[in-house]
Design an enzyme around this catalytic site. Sequence first.
Site, PDB file in Angstrom:
ATOM      1  N   TRP A 104       0.837  -1.209   0.000  1.00 53.00           N
ATOM      2  CA  TRP A 104       0.000   0.000   0.000  1.00 53.00           C
ATOM      3  C   TRP A 104       0.863   1.247   0.000  1.00 53.00           C
ATOM      4  O   TRP A 104       0.549   2.232  -0.658  1.00 53.00           O
ATOM      5  CB  TRP A 104      -0.978  -0.005   1.177  1.00 53.00           C
ATOM      6  CG  TRP A 104      -1.951  -1.150   1.101  1.00 53.00           C
ATOM      7  CD1 TRP A 104      -2.065  -2.184   1.969  1.00 53.00           C
ATOM      8  CD2 TRP A 104      -2.935  -1.380   0.081  1.00 53.00           C
ATOM      9  NE1 TRP A 104      -3.052  -3.043   1.561  1.00 53.00           N
ATOM     10  CE2 TRP A 104      -3.600  -2.570   0.410  1.00 53.00           C
ATOM     11  CE3 TRP A 104      -3.312  -0.694  -1.081  1.00 53.00           C
ATOM     12  CZ2 TRP A 104      -4.632  -3.101  -0.380  1.00 53.00           C
ATOM     13  CZ3 TRP A 104      -4.331  -1.218  -1.871  1.00 53.00           C
ATOM     14  CH2 TRP A 104      -4.971  -2.397  -1.510  1.00 53.00           C
ATOM     15  N   ASP A 171      -1.723   6.637   6.432  1.00 54.16           N
ATOM     16  CA  ASP A 171      -2.752   5.695   6.003  1.00 54.16           C
ATOM     17  C   ASP A 171      -3.027   4.765   7.187  1.00 54.16           C
ATOM     18  O   ASP A 171      -2.195   3.941   7.540  1.00 54.16           O
ATOM     19  CB  ASP A 171      -2.239   4.911   4.782  1.00 54.16           C
ATOM     20  CG  ASP A 171      -3.233   3.861   4.297  1.00 54.16           C
ATOM     21  OD1 ASP A 171      -4.290   3.670   4.942  1.00 54.16           O
ATOM     22  OD2 ASP A 171      -2.944   3.219   3.261  1.00 54.16           O
ATOM     23  N   LYS A 195     -11.835  -2.203   6.819  1.00 53.37           N
ATOM     24  CA  LYS A 195     -10.977  -3.073   7.604  1.00 53.37           C
ATOM     25  C   LYS A 195     -11.443  -3.098   9.054  1.00 53.37           C
ATOM     26  O   LYS A 195     -11.705  -4.141   9.609  1.00 53.37           O
ATOM     27  CB  LYS A 195      -9.510  -2.619   7.536  1.00 53.37           C
ATOM     28  CG  LYS A 195      -8.970  -2.382   6.128  1.00 53.37           C
ATOM     29  CD  LYS A 195      -8.733  -3.666   5.379  1.00 53.37           C
ATOM     30  CE  LYS A 195      -8.543  -3.478   3.880  1.00 53.37           C
ATOM     31  NZ  LYS A 195      -7.489  -2.560   3.465  1.00 53.37           N
TER      32      LYS A 195
HETATM   33  C1  LIG Z   1      -7.014  -2.044   2.118  1.00 54.47           C
HETATM   34  C2  LIG Z   1      -6.015  -0.970   2.225  1.00 54.47           C
HETATM   35  C3  LIG Z   1      -5.950   0.077   1.299  1.00 54.47           C
HETATM   36  C4  LIG Z   1      -6.859   0.153   0.095  1.00 54.47           C
HETATM   37  O1  LIG Z   1      -8.089   0.586   0.484  1.00 54.47           O
HETATM   38  P1  LIG Z   1      -9.253   0.878  -0.591  1.00 54.47           P
HETATM   39  O2  LIG Z   1     -10.306   1.462   0.298  1.00 54.47           O
HETATM   40  O3  LIG Z   1      -9.612  -0.407  -1.220  1.00 54.47           O
HETATM   41  O4  LIG Z   1      -8.726   1.866  -1.566  1.00 54.47           O
HETATM   42  C5  LIG Z   1      -5.010   1.067   1.497  1.00 54.47           C
HETATM   43  N1  LIG Z   1      -4.173   1.034   2.545  1.00 54.47           N
HETATM   44  C6  LIG Z   1      -4.199   0.051   3.453  1.00 54.47           C
HETATM   45  C7  LIG Z   1      -3.251   0.073   4.603  1.00 54.47           C
HETATM   46  C8  LIG Z   1      -5.123  -0.986   3.329  1.00 54.47           C
HETATM   47  O5  LIG Z   1      -5.155  -1.974   4.237  1.00 54.47           O
END
Ligand SMILES: *Cc1c(COP(=O)(O)O)cnc(C)c1O
Length: 357
Positions: A104, A171, A195
């Site tokens: 990511w 993030d 998540k």
């Molecule tokens: C799942 C995830 C993403 C992607 O998220 P989307 O909402 O599908 O764009 C980005 N960063 C992390 C750390 C993730 O676990």
Amino acid sequence: MEKQKIYNFSAGPAVLPEVVLKEAAEAVVNYDNHSMSILEMSHRSAPIVDMITETRQLIHQFLNVPDNYRILFLQGGASLQFSMIPMNILTDDVTADYTDTGAWSAKAIKEARIYGKVNVVCSSKETVYNHIPKDFEQSSDQVYLHITTNNTIYGTQWFEFPDANGFLVSDMSSDIFSRPIDVSKFGIIYAGAQKNMGPAGVTIVILREDLIGKSGRDLPAMLDFAIHSEKDSMFNTPPVFAIYVVNRTLHWLNHLGGIEEIFEQNKAKAKLLYGEIERNPIFKSPVAKEDRSLMNVPFIFANGGDEKDFLNYCAKRGLVTLKGHRSVGGFRASIYNAMPKEGVKNLVDAIQNYSQS
Ligand SMILES: *Cc1c(COP(=O)(O)O)cnc(C)c1O
């Protein structure tokens, strides 16, 4: 025959509290006794505006968000923030520093490069992202330092946040609301909901007010933090249902005792699982001990084995979605807030019994 209880260890979309699922199901038919489905209600109607306002307040309260921050509900996932943030923040005269700690992070880096100077200050890629780099130098003309607080695929987590020369951008898709954080250390926090707090469809962005409207770029309205902030996330139709599920998840968390309490539970669950992986000669963790995530626990066979056989063994016990990410192989148990301790206990039992079978 009683239906077998299923524990879903998926990395995302992931497990949600059962009570939240029931409330969400009811709201689809009759929202809060309005005799109307939440799916049919205007985002500008009083009950929905109140619900969104309350959700913002709950986030404010749980994370102790200082008053000079805005909380936005956006769409496009965390993935859109990979470009939206540099688009709104990165100007020609400064550098954005990025830490490369997983797939990511790498995607965030790729997108940021479209908008300006990017310096990758550290990377654990060569060791398949099995640790969090600790010593690295930051750019002197840094505007922000980007980190992925929890690396969902590789199972590493930042337990100590670096001090940024500029400000931290983070993030937090896979560990928001899992532990207390000091929001004032960050300029921007973003997280997709699917998540640890709700369904896919809403992304929460927490950003410091003074960072809004500084890019000097002509931005499409939908990609402009200034517009979303000014319109309180109501520039266009927000993902009302997804926000509602986040709302209920936060109420659930509140009843449980809040962030401090869930943090204790998360530590206890992780300890249980890592403890067994350490003890058990058949399995091992590919991750450096001090960086092991409390949320995503990858593990592999220590000396080879039949992965399908183990996955089937677990599935028969109601323990599902344990296959590791294709880039790592092996297994991964995601044990987010909503995974009950009982689920982790059952998995530990399965690991134990499998090695004796
Ligand atoms: C799942 C995830 C993403 C992607 O998220 P989307 O909402 O599908 O764009 C980005 N960063 C992390 C750390 C993730 O676990």
